[in-house]
Design a protein around this motif. Structure first.
Motif, mmCIF file in Angstrom:
data_model
loop_
_atom_site.group_PDB
_atom_site.id
_atom_site.type_symbol
_atom_site.label_atom_id
_atom_site.label_comp_id
_atom_site.label_asym_id
_atom_site.label_seq_id
_atom_site.Cartn_x
_atom_site.Cartn_y
_atom_site.Cartn_z
ATOM 1 N N THR A 88 0.857 -1.181 0.000
ATOM 2 C CA THR A 88 0.000 0.000 0.000
ATOM 3 C C THR A 88 0.895 1.233 0.000
ATOM 4 O OG1 THR A 88 -0.096 0.026 2.429
ATOM 5 C CG2 THR A 88 -1.849 -1.166 1.264
ATOM 6 N N GLY A 89 0.300 2.371 -0.323
ATOM 7 C CA GLY A 89 1.063 3.608 -0.320
ATOM 8 C C GLY A 89 1.491 4.031 -1.717
ATOM 9 N N ALA A 90 1.971 5.256 -1.812
ATOM 10 C CA ALA A 90 2.308 5.857 -3.104
ATOM 11 C C ALA A 90 3.430 5.114 -3.826
ATOM 12 C CB ALA A 90 2.697 7.323 -2.906
ATOM 13 N N TRP A 91 4.291 4.443 -3.096
ATOM 14 C CA TRP A 91 5.423 3.768 -3.726
ATOM 15 C C TRP A 91 5.185 2.282 -3.984
ATOM 16 C CZ3 TRP A 91 11.102 5.242 -3.388
ATOM 17 C CH2 TRP A 91 11.257 6.627 -3.494
ATOM 18 N N ALA A 92 3.995 1.796 -3.717
ATOM 19 C CA ALA A 92 3.758 0.357 -3.802
ATOM 20 C C ALA A 92 4.076 -0.211 -5.182
ATOM 21 C CB ALA A 92 2.308 0.050 -3.431
ATOM 22 N N GLY A 93 3.805 0.535 -6.228
ATOM 23 C CA GLY A 93 4.006 0.023 -7.572
ATOM 24 C C GLY A 93 5.389 0.253 -8.136
ATOM 25 N N ARG A 94 6.305 0.769 -7.343
ATOM 26 C CA ARG A 94 7.641 1.084 -7.868
ATOM 27 C C ARG A 94 8.570 -0.133 -7.820
ATOM 28 N NH1 ARG A 94 9.535 7.301 -7.028
ATOM 29 N NH2 ARG A 94 7.495 8.258 -7.382
ATOM 30 N N ARG A 95 9.481 -0.133 -8.764
ATOM 31 C CA ARG A 95 10.530 -1.144 -8.749
ATOM 32 C C ARG A 95 11.490 -0.862 -7.600
ATOM 33 N NH1 ARG A 95 9.653 0.363 -14.058
ATOM 34 N NH2 ARG A 95 9.214 -1.331 -15.541
ATOM 35 N N GLY A 96 12.175 -1.906 -7.152
ATOM 36 C CA GLY A 96 13.138 -1.678 -6.089
ATOM 37 C C GLY A 96 13.978 -2.901 -5.818
ATOM 38 N N PHE A 97 15.120 -2.663 -5.228
ATOM 39 C CA PHE A 97 16.025 -3.712 -4.782
ATOM 40 C C PHE A 97 16.429 -3.405 -3.343
ATOM 41 C CE2 PHE A 97 16.498 -3.684 -9.394
ATOM 42 C CZ PHE A 97 16.466 -5.030 -9.708
ATOM 43 N N ASP A 98 17.060 -4.374 -2.699
ATOM 44 C CA ASP A 98 17.485 -4.216 -1.311
ATOM 45 C C ASP A 98 18.261 -2.918 -1.109
ATOM 46 O OD1 ASP A 98 19.426 -4.402 0.946
ATOM 47 O OD2 ASP A 98 18.638 -6.422 1.221
ATOM 48 N N SER A 99 19.249 -2.654 -1.948
ATOM 49 C CA SER A 99 20.091 -1.468 -1.770
ATOM 50 C C SER A 99 19.284 -0.184 -1.865
ATOM 51 C CB SER A 99 21.205 -1.463 -2.814
ATOM 52 O OG SER A 99 20.676 -1.472 -4.129
ATOM 53 N N LEU A 100 18.282 -0.158 -2.734
ATOM 54 C CA LEU A 100 17.449 1.036 -2.887
ATOM 55 C C LEU A 100 16.512 1.211 -1.704
ATOM 56 C CD1 LEU A 100 16.556 0.783 -6.685
ATOM 57 C CD2 LEU A 100 18.397 2.091 -5.606
ATOM 58 N N VAL A 101 15.969 0.107 -1.201
ATOM 59 C CA VAL A 101 15.100 0.203 -0.027
ATOM 60 C C VAL A 101 15.902 0.685 1.174
ATOM 61 C CG1 VAL A 101 13.595 -1.081 1.538
ATOM 62 C CG2 VAL A 101 13.480 -1.505 -0.928
ATOM 63 N N GLN A 102 17.132 0.185 1.322
ATOM 64 C CA GLN A 102 17.978 0.685 2.408
ATOM 65 C C GLN A 102 18.122 2.202 2.337
ATOM 66 O OE1 GLN A 102 21.700 -1.216 3.441
ATOM 67 N NE2 GLN A 102 21.075 -3.157 2.522
ATOM 68 N N ALA A 103 18.264 2.729 1.116
ATOM 69 C CA ALA A 103 18.413 4.175 0.948
ATOM 70 C C ALA A 103 17.115 4.909 1.242
ATOM 71 C CB ALA A 103 18.885 4.492 -0.472
ATOM 72 N N GLY A 104 16.001 4.359 0.761
ATOM 73 C CA GLY A 104 14.734 5.070 0.834
ATOM 74 C C GLY A 104 14.066 5.087 2.185
ATOM 75 N N VAL A 105 14.357 4.082 3.029
ATOM 76 C CA VAL A 105 13.681 4.014 4.335
ATOM 77 C C VAL A 105 14.537 4.545 5.476
ATOM 78 C CG1 VAL A 105 12.320 2.033 3.567
ATOM 79 C CG2 VAL A 105 14.418 1.663 4.897
ATOM 80 N N GLY A 106 15.771 4.934 5.182
ATOM 81 C CA GLY A 106 16.599 5.541 6.212
ATOM 82 C C GLY A 106 17.723 4.685 6.750
ATOM 83 N N ILE A 107 17.851 3.446 6.278
ATOM 84 C CA ILE A 107 18.942 2.597 6.755
ATOM 85 C C ILE A 107 20.287 3.171 6.327
ATOM 86 C CG2 ILE A 107 20.039 0.335 6.481
ATOM 87 C CD1 ILE A 107 17.211 -0.871 6.386
ATOM 88 N N ALA A 108 20.383 3.623 5.075
ATOM 89 C CA ALA A 108 21.650 4.181 4.580
ATOM 90 C C ALA A 108 22.062 5.406 5.394
ATOM 91 C CB ALA A 108 21.526 4.528 3.106
ATOM 92 N N ALA A 109 21.077 6.245 5.755
ATOM 93 C CA ALA A 109 21.379 7.424 6.572
ATOM 94 C C ALA A 109 21.767 7.014 7.992
ATOM 95 C CB ALA A 109 20.172 8.365 6.594
ATOM 96 N N HIS A 110 21.080 6.023 8.543
ATOM 97 C CA HIS A 110 21.388 5.553 9.890
ATOM 98 C C HIS A 110 22.814 5.016 9.964
ATOM 99 C CE1 HIS A 110 21.399 2.883 13.393
ATOM 100 N NE2 HIS A 110 20.342 3.532 13.846
ATOM 101 N N GLU A 111 23.265 4.372 8.912
ATOM 102 C CA GLU A 111 24.575 3.742 8.885
ATOM 103 C C GLU A 111 25.647 4.641 8.280
ATOM 104 O OE1 GLU A 111 24.784 -0.033 10.096
ATOM 105 O OE2 GLU A 111 23.492 1.453 11.061
ATOM 106 N N ALA A 112 25.368 5.935 8.156
ATOM 107 C CA ALA A 112 26.296 6.857 7.509
ATOM 108 C C ALA A 112 27.632 6.930 8.235
ATOM 109 C CB ALA A 112 25.677 8.245 7.418
ATOM 110 N N ALA A 113 28.686 7.194 7.457
ATOM 111 C CA ALA A 113 30.024 7.380 8.004
ATOM 112 C C ALA A 113 30.130 8.749 8.663
ATOM 113 C CB ALA A 113 31.050 7.259 6.878
ATOM 114 N N PRO A 114 31.162 8.980 9.480
ATOM 115 C CA PRO A 114 31.321 10.289 10.124
ATOM 116 C C PRO A 114 31.348 11.461 9.149
ATOM 117 C CG PRO A 114 32.768 8.676 11.145
ATOM 118 C CD PRO A 114 32.163 7.998 9.958
ATOM 119 N N ASP A 115 31.805 11.212 7.910
ATOM 120 C CA ASP A 115 31.841 12.315 6.931
ATOM 121 C C ASP A 115 30.503 12.517 6.236
ATOM 122 O OD1 ASP A 115 31.651 10.142 5.249
ATOM 123 O OD2 ASP A 115 33.506 10.543 4.142
ATOM 124 N N GLY A 116 29.478 11.756 6.639
ATOM 125 C CA GLY A 116 28.149 11.915 6.073
ATOM 126 C C GLY A 116 27.843 11.022 4.895
#
Length: 474
Positions: free
Chosen positions: A320-348
């Protein structure tokens, strides 16, 4: 509950395992059969990846043990999950070697890129995705990563994301941790159509005789069907002859399965597919919502034709939701839901999990849910089953549903080296790797992590060449 290893027969090993098992509809009393052993210093992350990984494998192992008990007419075997095997299997694609060659996981046009206002993650491993990405940015088809970086650096991240989406390409702006929570598993029983009985089966092949149509690609779906094949199911993967596949990806996830190609728009191929569907027990799909509907393969359509079928569906962004019909892979979902930001390096710079954990974890959940559905149909309530999963749902669980492990205590005084098998054991992935000859050459591969008394130690057959098997059941 405690997160310490337990002996089978003790209290449930940990809360994530209990939650995963409950999401599959499993009887709570069987959790007493679960225990863990092996190295604990695996899959290090700022998020509880290790706990997610072992919980999904434990839930799947318990579902396999439950079905094995039903078919053998005995007690449910004890489940003993080796955390080293889990950690190795969760990066199986990185351990794969083909005649000594180690495949490259991500293509040069895939990865994190600075934008005018932040970061974006692209996925261009398949040639058609790379072509669409470059076209969306008005770049020449032969543009290299340097030119891509130059253009992305001058555009806002969300503009890149939406231009890529409109062109059928894959790019997602790196976002802060999302408050949106998707369910881990969605299950419903459809009607009460009778199902065929299953005879006795060896403990190491509880899914023997089960026919699985595998309409999945990349990692999560193929991991699920690879696991069902390990446990004895006859798994036939079906792909379009017009959609290319990476041979290395199939060499990793094709163990135990067969693979064929059918064009569902071709009358003869469609008739062949329908004959396969007519006697299938399970259909697993891994395409974005709606992508298969035009071929009459929506869950409702499948269950209307085969009311006793188990239909398991996987998507990237939730159902459900606006993105339900979009293509995606694990790496992209990590970026889109905040995992990539949570795991960011000290330099951002955005970070990643130590494994494609959304893919692998979801794969074991899918396999576990199918195994549980097979048992339920024969011991509790007949009828079809509709099961839905998403990478976003598994990401939600990782971000919001699993308590992180407490920080490590100060190092104690030196102690004698732990005995093998204890939770102080050092992690060496070589213990959980094997080699086998295949049509692709000599393969080094990760062994399966499914752990219960009598579980299979390896697949019965290596992967065959993608798309070359006859479209028939064994």
């Amino acid at each position: 509950m405690t997160d310490r290893p337990t002996q089978p027969g003790a209290e449930p090993a940990d809360r994530p395992t209990a939650d995963a098992w409950a999401a599959l509809g499993g009887p709570a009393e069987l959790l007493k059969r679960v225990g863990f052993h092996g190295p604990r210093s695996v899959l290090p992350s700022g998020l509880p990846v290790r706990r997610l990984a072992r919980a999904t494998v434990a839930a799947c192992s318990l579902a396999a043990a439950e079905l094995a008990a039903h078919r053998a007419g005995g007690p449910v075997p004890a489940v003993r999950v080796d955390e080293g095997a889990v950690a190795t299997a969760f990066v199986s694609e990185r351990h794969l070697a083909v005649d000594g060659r180690t495949p490259v996981s991500f293509a040069p046009h895939s990865g994190f890129w600075r934008t005018a206002d932040g970061w974006v993650r692209t996925h261009a491993n398949y040639p058609h995705h790379r072509t669409r990405l470059l076209s969306a940015l008005d770049l020449a088809p032969d543009s290299g990563p340097e030119r891509l970086a130059e253009v992305l650096g001058g555009l806002p991240a969300e503009q890149i994301q939406e231009r890529a989406y409109a062109a059928g390409a894959l790019a997602v702006a790196v976002a802060p941790v999302s408050a949106t929570v998707h369910p881990l598993v969605e299950r419903r029983t459809v009607g009460n159509a009778p199902v065929r009985s299953l005879g006795a089966a060896p403990v190491d092949r509880p899914a023997a005789g089960i026919r699985v149509l595998d309409l999945t690609r990349v990692i999560a779906g193929p991991v699920a069907t690879r696991t069902l094949a390990l446990l004895g199911a006859d798994v036939l993967r079906v792909d379009s002859p017009h959609l290319p596949e990476a041979e290395d990806a199939h060499a990793d996830t094709g163990f135990g399965k067969r693979s064929t190609r059918l064009d569902l728009a071709d009358p003869a191929d469609r008739a062949t597919f329908e004959s396969l569907l007519a006697t299938a027990d399970v259909v697993v799909t891994g395409y974005r919502p709606g992508a298969l509907d035009a071929h009459g393969l929506a869950a409702e359509a499948l269950l209307a034709r085969r009311p006793e079928l188990i239909v398991a569906q996987l998507c990237a962004w939730g159902w459900t939701g606006a993105w339900a019909g979009r293509r995606g892979f694990d790496s992209l979902v990590q970026a889109g839901v905040g995992i990539a930001a949570h795991e960011a390096a000290p330099d951002g710079r955005p970070g990643v999990l130590p494994a494609q954990a959304l893919d692998h974890g979801t794969g074991y959940l899918i396999a576990g849910a199918v195994l549980r559905a097979l048992t339920e149909q024969r011991t509790d309530r007949p009828g079809g089953r509709h099961l839905r999963f998403s990478l976003a749902g598994t990401a939600s669980w990782l971000l919001h549903g699993i308590t992180p492990e407490p920080p490590s205590a100060p190092a104690p005084a030196p102690a004698p080296a732990p005995a093998p098998g204890t939770d102080g054991e050092p992690y060496d992935p070589a213990r959980w790797l094997a080699e086998v000859d295949s049509p692709y050459g000599r393969l080094r591969h990760a062994l399966p992590p499914i752990g219960y008394e009598g579980a299979p130690a390896d697949w019965a057959r290596p992967p065959g060449r993608w798309g070359t098997d006859a479209p028939v059941w064994l």
